[in-house]
Design a protein around this motif. Structure first.
Motif, mmCIF file in Angstrom:
data_model
loop_
_atom_site.group_PDB
_atom_site.id
_atom_site.type_symbol
_atom_site.label_atom_id
_atom_site.label_comp_id
_atom_site.label_asym_id
_atom_site.label_seq_id
_atom_site.Cartn_x
_atom_site.Cartn_y
_atom_site.Cartn_z
ATOM 1 N N VAL A 160 15.146 -37.134 2.014
ATOM 2 C CA VAL A 160 14.265 -38.252 2.374
ATOM 3 C C VAL A 160 13.843 -38.995 1.103
ATOM 4 N N THR A 161 13.733 -40.315 1.198
ATOM 5 C CA THR A 161 13.290 -41.148 0.074
ATOM 6 C C THR A 161 11.837 -41.566 0.300
ATOM 7 N N PRO A 162 11.150 -42.078 -0.738
ATOM 8 C CA PRO A 162 9.778 -42.548 -0.520
ATOM 9 C C PRO A 162 9.677 -43.596 0.590
ATOM 10 N N ALA A 163 10.657 -44.508 0.665
ATOM 11 C CA ALA A 163 10.614 -45.539 1.716
ATOM 12 C C ALA A 163 10.692 -44.896 3.099
ATOM 13 N N GLU A 164 11.596 -43.910 3.264
ATOM 14 C CA GLU A 164 11.710 -43.228 4.562
ATOM 15 C C GLU A 164 10.456 -42.406 4.844
ATOM 16 N N ALA A 165 9.915 -41.777 3.793
ATOM 17 C CA ALA A 165 8.710 -40.957 3.974
ATOM 18 C C ALA A 165 7.519 -41.796 4.413
ATOM 19 N N ARG A 166 7.462 -43.045 3.983
ATOM 20 C CA ARG A 166 6.382 -43.929 4.444
ATOM 21 C C ARG A 166 6.451 -44.091 5.957
ATOM 22 N N ALA A 167 7.669 -44.250 6.474
ATOM 23 C CA ALA A 167 7.833 -44.390 7.926
ATOM 24 C C ALA A 167 7.452 -43.100 8.648
ATOM 25 N N TYR A 168 7.861 -41.953 8.083
ATOM 26 C CA TYR A 168 7.557 -40.672 8.727
ATOM 27 C C TYR A 168 6.060 -40.366 8.745
ATOM 28 N N THR A 169 5.340 -40.761 7.660
ATOM 29 C CA THR A 169 3.957 -40.297 7.505
ATOM 30 C C THR A 169 2.897 -41.370 7.733
ATOM 31 N N ALA A 170 3.307 -42.617 7.962
ATOM 32 C CA ALA A 170 2.311 -43.669 8.233
ATOM 33 C C ALA A 170 1.480 -43.273 9.451
ATOM 34 N N GLU A 171 0.157 -43.315 9.304
ATOM 35 C CA GLU A 171 -0.730 -42.763 10.343
ATOM 36 C C GLU A 171 -0.544 -43.436 11.696
ATOM 37 N N GLU A 172 -0.322 -44.752 11.683
ATOM 38 C CA GLU A 172 -0.250 -45.457 12.970
ATOM 39 C C GLU A 172 1.049 -45.156 13.721
ATOM 40 N N ARG A 173 2.058 -44.560 13.041
ATOM 41 C CA ARG A 173 3.338 -44.296 13.712
ATOM 42 C C ARG A 173 3.329 -42.972 14.481
ATOM 43 N N GLY A 174 2.465 -42.046 14.078
ATOM 44 C CA GLY A 174 2.358 -40.787 14.813
ATOM 45 C C GLY A 174 3.630 -39.960 14.799
ATOM 46 N N GLU A 175 4.082 -39.559 13.607
ATOM 47 C CA GLU A 175 5.276 -38.695 13.521
ATOM 48 C C GLU A 175 4.891 -37.359 12.884
ATOM 49 N N VAL A 176 4.817 -37.314 11.553
ATOM 50 C CA VAL A 176 4.296 -36.122 10.880
ATOM 51 C C VAL A 176 3.248 -36.586 9.871
ATOM 52 N N TYR A 177 2.400 -35.648 9.412
ATOM 53 C CA TYR A 177 1.298 -36.047 8.532
ATOM 54 C C TYR A 177 1.721 -36.078 7.064
ATOM 55 N N MET A 178 2.695 -35.272 6.707
ATOM 56 C CA MET A 178 3.267 -35.319 5.352
ATOM 57 C C MET A 178 4.653 -34.717 5.392
ATOM 58 N N VAL A 179 5.418 -34.942 4.327
ATOM 59 C CA VAL A 179 6.785 -34.399 4.284
ATOM 60 C C VAL A 179 6.960 -33.531 3.041
ATOM 61 N N PHE A 180 7.873 -32.578 3.136
ATOM 62 C CA PHE A 180 8.412 -31.904 1.951
ATOM 63 C C PHE A 180 9.680 -32.642 1.572
ATOM 64 N N GLN A 181 9.689 -33.222 0.389
ATOM 65 C CA GLN A 181 10.920 -33.839 -0.111
ATOM 66 C C GLN A 181 11.474 -32.951 -1.228
ATOM 67 N N PHE A 182 12.722 -33.195 -1.616
ATOM 68 C CA PHE A 182 13.406 -32.288 -2.534
ATOM 69 C C PHE A 182 13.916 -32.962 -3.804
ATOM 70 N N GLU A 183 13.618 -34.247 -3.956
ATOM 71 C CA GLU A 183 14.182 -34.953 -5.107
ATOM 72 C C GLU A 183 13.791 -34.287 -6.424
ATOM 73 N N HIS A 184 12.516 -33.933 -6.569
ATOM 74 C CA HIS A 184 12.054 -33.401 -7.856
ATOM 75 C C HIS A 184 12.633 -32.016 -8.150
ATOM 76 N N VAL A 185 12.968 -31.243 -7.107
ATOM 77 C CA VAL A 185 13.566 -29.929 -7.366
ATOM 78 C C VAL A 185 15.096 -29.991 -7.395
ATOM 79 N N ASP A 186 15.641 -31.197 -7.346
ATOM 80 C CA ASP A 186 17.088 -31.371 -7.545
ATOM 81 C C ASP A 186 17.398 -31.985 -8.906
ATOM 82 N N LEU A 187 16.360 -32.250 -9.701
ATOM 83 C CA LEU A 187 16.573 -32.943 -10.979
ATOM 84 C C LEU A 187 17.283 -32.064 -12.005
ATOM 85 N N ASP A 188 17.253 -30.733 -11.805
ATOM 86 C CA ASP A 188 17.980 -29.842 -12.723
ATOM 87 C C ASP A 188 19.286 -29.357 -12.091
#
Length: 558
Positions: free
Chosen positions: A260-288
């Motif tokens: 998931v990217t920040p742009a996609e995460a905005r859609a998933y977690t935007a309060e008015e959309r009612g999907e999930v409250y936050m996401v676990f993303q993996f970009e930072h743990v793929d940097l190595d």
């Protein structure tokens, strides 16, 4: 930004198999967890996230569920679980459960029925396809090596499994299946749980037709992630799930969402959309990770980490919410990976904790992190238990890659690094069990254990306790804005949080050098207070000071 309890909370993840064993069978269990709740209360965490404790044949350590409404025998009984929930709530903490509904176990009653015949009522609970040209329906690879398809003779068709062949994918296109899932979720919510962590939940919508992925040289099977990560109906499914379950309760949800990217995460977690409250993303743990994935090792560049974490902070700034983590049951130990687990183990563990807990988002602590547990180096592949590691080892040995080279990757990235038993004291098996542990204890338990950190007022444990306490005292830590400082500095990760007239300046030295910090001239204040530091004696005002190896400082400016 709407204020909620889950934004203000700190979550502690328990991996039950490795946490605490009450009955001497070598496997952690629910009664073991109950016996350690006062330790977690002392630490100060608000929420416990329990990795799967459901009935399971344990092919993927409980992430292959055969009954969503029962407890795995090794962990105890439903009565034990109910006691756990009550004891957590009695201490003013909350409990969230793992929700694994991209796939079930092949021993789930739904799948047992599904494979009986093509016209079985449960057939469409799973994804079945005929073969193509004498082989699998497409060329997708399983996350655990090999094909993502398994042939079943009974009906002469293949079923999809993005993970192990004992984890067939559920068919979310089937509305009856979805209703079954929502019914099960409400059953747990009615029992009084405080939310769900949702396993690979952005995989549940697959592209129609399940097309072949673009082929890659030398590979028979390739990741088809573009056809199932963030698929075409994912937002529809998550909105429906929320509406029919979690929207009706005061709970939290976090969606594990690889890719998931920040742009996609905005859609998933935007309060008015009612999907999930936050996401676990993996970009930072793929940097190595190198171009060939997680086992292809490369050193972490601090510039990449700054860019990535800052991108997520800014990306979700006024829409949505971040989860903050370096560790979990699938990741190696933070201090071994991003810190220095030798000479500066304590200092670097505290520095990494500071960096994360002062950011905007909900921090997650993984069991043992608060005592600075480290990676494990088993000598033999036979000592490892993780299906992903073992399958990868077998595949790479078949390709002629030397044992030593593969082991180096496992020492750095293997999931069993996080799964060795929690080190409670310096007695045999680190006080985890009176029996033989299911996976061996890290030999450094004599020095690194809960008893030692609780007895030492300067320990990592009390440092975490202080970070959690500060979060409750200073609203700026939870709700303040974020801006990176000294972006080009090669040694220091620094940022400023702002809320009203207050500023929080966070300064973290990522290495064993001794760089000098200069506060940018445009940050104005009348008084400053040093509220966090991982060294006892500190010199220099906030405007300029020289950092010790792995030093972290946080100043509150007014």
């Amino acid at each position: 930004m709407k204020k909620t309890w889950w934004k203000e909370s700190v979550v502690y993840q328990i991996y039950p198999r490795s946490f605490a064993d009450s009955n001497g069978d070598g496997i952690g269990d629910l009664k073991g967890i109950i016996s350690k709740l006062d330790y977690l209360k002392k630490l100060g965490v608000d929420v416990i996230w329990l990795s799967p404790v459901y009935k399971s044949p344990n092919d993927d350590n409980g992430y292959d569920i055969s009954d969503y409404q029962d407890i795995m025998d090794e962990f105890g009984t439903m009565a034990d679980w109910e006691e756990l929930l009550a004891e957590v709530h009695n201490r003013g903490m909350k409990l969230i459960m793992d929700l694994v509904v991209n796939h079930s176990s092949d021993e789930h009653k739904w799948f047992i029925e599904s494979k009986k015949s093509k016209d079985n009522p449960y057939r469409d609970y799973y994804i079945w396809r005929p073969g193509k040209d004498g082989r699998e329906p497409n060329n997708w690879a399983s996350a655990f090596s090999g094909s993502a398809w398994q042939y079943d003779e009974t009906t002469d068709e293949y079923f999809l499994h993005l993970f192990s062949k004992k984890q067939p994918d559920l068919n979310w296109e089937n509305p009856t299946l979805r209703e079954e899932v929502y019914k099960m979720m409400n059953w747990w919510l009615d029992k009084g749980i405080d939310g769900f962590r949702m396993d690979v939940v952005n995989f549940i919508s697959k592209v129609e037709g399940l097309p072949d992925a673009p082929s890659e040289a030398g590979k028979k099977y390739v990741s088809g992630h573009e056809y199932f990560m963030n698929g075409p109906r994912i937002h529809e499914f998550l909105q429906e799930m929320h509406e029919k379950t979690t929207a009706n309760y005061d709970v939290m949800t976090v969606g594990e969402m690889p890719g998931v990217t920040p742009a996609e995460a905005r859609a998933y977690t935007a309060e008015e959309r009612g999907e999930v409250y936050m996401v676990f993303q993996f970009e930072h743990v793929d940097l190595d990770s190198g171009p060939d994935g997680k086992w292809d090792l490369r050193p972490l560049k601090l510039a990449d980490l700054k860019e990535n974490l800052s991108g997520w902070q800014k990306g979700l700034e006024n829409i949505g919410w971040n989860s903050l983590y370096f560790n979990n049951h699938d990741q190696p130990r933070m201090v071994s990976r991003f810190g220095n687990d030798g000479k500066y183990r304590v200092e670097s563990a505290k520095m990494l904790a500071t960096l994360l807990h002062m950011m905007k988002g909900t921090p997650y602590i993984y069991q043992g992190e608060e005592m600075g547990m480290t990676n494990i180096r088993f000598e033999n592949i036979e000592q490892y238990k993780d299906i992903e590691t073992l399958n990868m080892y077998k595949e790479k040995r078949e390709q002629g890659i030397p044992h030593e080279k593969i082991m180096e990757s496992i020492y750095v990235k293997g999931r069993d690094n996080a799964r060795t038993p929690v080190q409670w004291d310096d007695s045999e098996h680190a006080g985890f069990t009176t029996g033989t542990p299911w996976i061996e204890v890290n030999p450094n338990y004599k020095e690194i254990n809960a008893k030692a950190v609780v007895e030492d007022k300067n320990s990592i444990f009390y440092y975490y306790q202080n970070l959690i306490r500060l979060r409750k005292q200073h609203e700026i830590i939870v709700y303040g804005g974020y801006d990176i400082l000294l972006e080009e500095n090669a040694d220091i990760f620094s940022y400023v949080r702002t809320l009203g007239d207050e500023k929080l300046v966070v300064v973290c030295n990522f290495y064993d050098q001794e760089p000098t910090f200069h506060l940018p001239d445009d940050i104005r204040f009348t008084k400053s207070e040093l509220i966090v530091c991982n060294y006892a004696a500190t010199e220099g005002s906030v405007e300029e000071f020289t950092l010790k190896p792995y030093e972290a400082r946080v100043y509150l400016l007014k």
